[in-house]
Design a protein around this motif. Structure first.
Motif, PDB file in Angstrom:
ATOM      1  N   LEU A 538     114.835  30.764 100.761  1.00 31.60           N
ATOM      2  CA  LEU A 538     115.522  29.985 101.585  1.00 31.60           C
ATOM      3  C   LEU A 538     116.628  29.107 101.106  1.00 31.60           C
ATOM      4  O   LEU A 538     117.604  28.957 101.396  1.00 31.60           O
ATOM      5  N   LYS A 542     120.536  29.010 101.295  1.00 30.64           N
ATOM      6  CA  LYS A 542     121.018  28.101 102.495  1.00 30.64           C
ATOM      7  C   LYS A 542     122.642  27.825 102.185  1.00 30.64           C
ATOM      8  O   LYS A 542     123.491  27.886 103.334  1.00 30.64           O
ATOM      9  N   THR A 559     116.824  24.673 107.523  1.00 29.99           N
ATOM     10  CA  THR A 559     116.165  26.062 107.369  1.00 29.99           C
ATOM     11  C   THR A 559     114.897  25.668 107.196  1.00 29.99           C
ATOM     12  O   THR A 559     114.636  24.608 106.079  1.00 29.99           O
TER      13      THR A 559
END
Length: 591
Positions: A538, A542, A559
């Motif tokens: 992630l 991002k 996130t």
């Protein structure tokens, strides 16, 4: 949908309701318990039904603070109610249920009493005919699942029939619609038929199913199919002055494309560019832009104040304006922003022509089912051709347009609109039953699943919209399940500033994955659930995600990764919001 996803849904829904009570919808013939809160002149009263209040006209005088059994005689701005029984304020729940069953001429069996008690507990108003039919179905199949589904149908005010029950049961099962389409395709292939509808059904299934699930490899478009796609994109929504140019261009392409790989590549590139220019405007918005831009073109150097005013009104929609800014040249964007701040003829020069060209590139509404089918097949054969965003849009629209989820709507509106959705999956299954060319368990199961999707696709109230559906074949052979919740804006459309979208995916590498995207005032909070720790992944993507969202005027705030809980039945998103939502749902709503 699967059990995990159905457990998530109530939590998301509770969060989005956000101190907004759901209005009570009345239908003629409903019977329900209510309490008189206030008497008004002319036999009008304020009646409390559970957590809701309505103002209605009554047939006979009654007393304040007394409870009665009411039947809805008519709906409208001032509903009319009939008092079925005398005051029930001092009557026990068991006696109330006995009176209701007696009024409806139903046997007071234990199963019937428990069924009605659950309706009263959940404050679900029902019509006499619907309750009778539900209890008759339940009598023949007294399982907890059947009872739950019947109560769900009554709450949603869906038709109470065996067909409806089977349809909703099919869509709530764990069997994916993609696997059901593959099963039917294989049965049809093994039992070839000379029926035209059966052969068409095979073709449509092959178009909707990922080719690799059937043959092991995608089937590329033929040169003629690419020409057809190019022609469909160019022919619709053009002005009379452009028709000759488009016809000449098509004739030139057709005469030179035979065996010419370079020309085929050029056409393919044009299709990709066309997709990248899409603004996702509604048909109404597209029509309004075309109309006012045509007027300004005809008025040449001296556009009328009326035309400038109409254009100004269209650009007051900030969502539309942000879409335009993403696709216009930088010089045109600056001029457009000047026009928005000070609408006049002088500020039209730099951007009116680029805007006109951009609007003319929008996909036409005509033949869009065929357009998106060809685009899907082009994408499958060339997976690197379109960006991920466009791949997703193409595939979803192809399924929604060609599965026949709006088949009955198209039939109902054929005379008024002159349309006829021919060749959809649902239409061909029904036609094959009529022709007796194909049947069997596979066709019936798929038909039930499609009907169930139609019945459960959209749940809408005055200020809230919930969409729930499965899209087959986007990632391999698994469905992608989507739940979408949104408030409505002032025009009763989806409010893209405040919404929540949940994706439930079965992926080859990441396996079961849940993505929860919460949007508040265009600020996005993203949470990914998986049994693997995806935190590093992630963080890696991002910046790219933030940049992509910024193009559409959304700001990525956070996130985060969360593991699935040990007990999937306990899965919930932000359960702390439940108390607020439950309390807010008790607010009275006056109709």
């Amino acid at each position: 949908m699967g059990p995990l996803f159905s457990n998530v849904s109530p939590q998301i829904r509770a969060i989005l309701q956000d101190q907004q009570a759901q209005p009570l919808t009345l239908r003629q013939g409903q019977v329900m318990l209510g309490k008189i809160k206030e008497l008004l002149p002319n036999n009008v009263a304020v009646v409390q039904f559970g957590h809701h209040q309505i103002t209605a006209k009554l047939e006979v005088p009654i007393s304040v603070d007394q409870a009665y059994l009411f039947e809805v005689l008519s709906t409208g701005e001032l509903p009319q109610l009939s008092v079925v029984s005398q005051s029930m304020s001092n009557v026990s729940i068991a006696e109330q249920i006995q009176l209701i069953l007696a009024k409806l001429n139903l046997s007071p069996t234990l199963e019937n009493r428990q069924f009605v008690q659950e309706l009263l507990t959940n404050e679900i108003p029902v019509r006499q005919a619907d309750l009778k039919q539900a209890l008759e179905i339940f009598k023949n199949n007294q399982t907890p699942e059947t009872k739950e589904l019947l109560i769900h149908l009554l709450k949603r005010q869906l038709p109470i029939t065996e067909m409806t029950l089977n349809a909703v049961k099919a869509v709530q099962s764990n069997q994916s619609i993609n696997s059901q389409m593959i099963d039917l395709y294989q049965v049809l292939e093994q039992q070839p038929s000379s029926s035209v509808s059966a052969n068409q059904l095979i073709d449509v299934l092959a178009q909707l199913i990922n080719d690799e699930a059937i043959s092991g490899q995608p089937t590329p478009l033929t040169n003629q199919q690419i020409l057809t796609l190019s022609s469909l994109l160019q022919q619709a929504n053009i002005s009379g002055a452009d028709e000759g140019r488009v016809l000449q261009a098509n004739q030139s392409i057709e005469s030179s494309a035979s065996g010419n790989q370079t020309t085929e590549l050029n056409i393919t590139n044009e299709v990709v560019q066309r997709m990248e220019a899409q603004l996702a405007l509604t048909d109404k918005q597209l029509f309004q832009f075309k109309k006012v831009l045509t007027q300004i073109q005809h008025q040449a150097q001296f556009p009328s104040p009326r035309s400038i005013e109409q254009l100004e009104m269209l650009l007051k929609n900030t969502t539309v304006t942000h879409k335009l800014i993403q696709h216009l040249p930088s010089q045109a964007v600056e001029s457009l922003e000047n026009f928005i701040s000070q609408p006049n003829q002088a500020n039209l020069t730099e951007w009116i022509e680029p805007l006109t060209n951009l609007i003319n590139l929008q996909l036409p509404s005509e033949n869009k089912d065929q357009i998106y089918n060809l685009l899907t097949r082009l994408d499958r054969a060339n997976p690197e051709l379109f960006p991920i965003k466009d791949q997703f849009i193409i595939h979803v629209k192809n399924y929604l347009l060609n599965a026949g989820l709006d088949y009955e709507y198209q039939i109902a509106n054929e005379d008024q609109q002159g349309t006829n959705q021919t060749g959809s999956l649902k239409q061909l299954i029904l036609q094959s039953f009529t022709d007796q060319s194909v049947g069997g368990r596979e066709a019936e199961q798929l038909l039930n699943h499609l009907t169930g999707q139609q019945l459960t696709l959209i749940n809408e109230t005055a200020n809230f919209l919930h969409l729930s559906t499965s899209i087959p074949g986007l990632f391999g052979q698994e469905d992608i399940e989507i739940e979408f919740y949104s408030r409505k804006d002032e025009s009763e459309k989806i409010d893209s500033d405040y919404c929540r979208i949940a994706f439930y995916l079965e992926l080859d590498q990441l396996k079961t994955t849940m993505i929860d995207m919460n949007v508040q005032n265009r600020v996005v909070h993203l949470t990914v659930y998986n049994d693997q720790d995806l935190s590093d992944l992630l963080n890696q993507f991002k910046p790219l995600l933030k940049q992509g969202l910024a193009r559409f005027n959304y700001h990525l705030s956070t996130t985060s990764y969360k593991p699935f809980p040990d007990k999937r039945t306990d899965f919930a998103i932000k359960p702390e919001s439940q108390a607020t939502s439950i309390q807010s749902s008790r607010l009275d709503v006056r109709i």
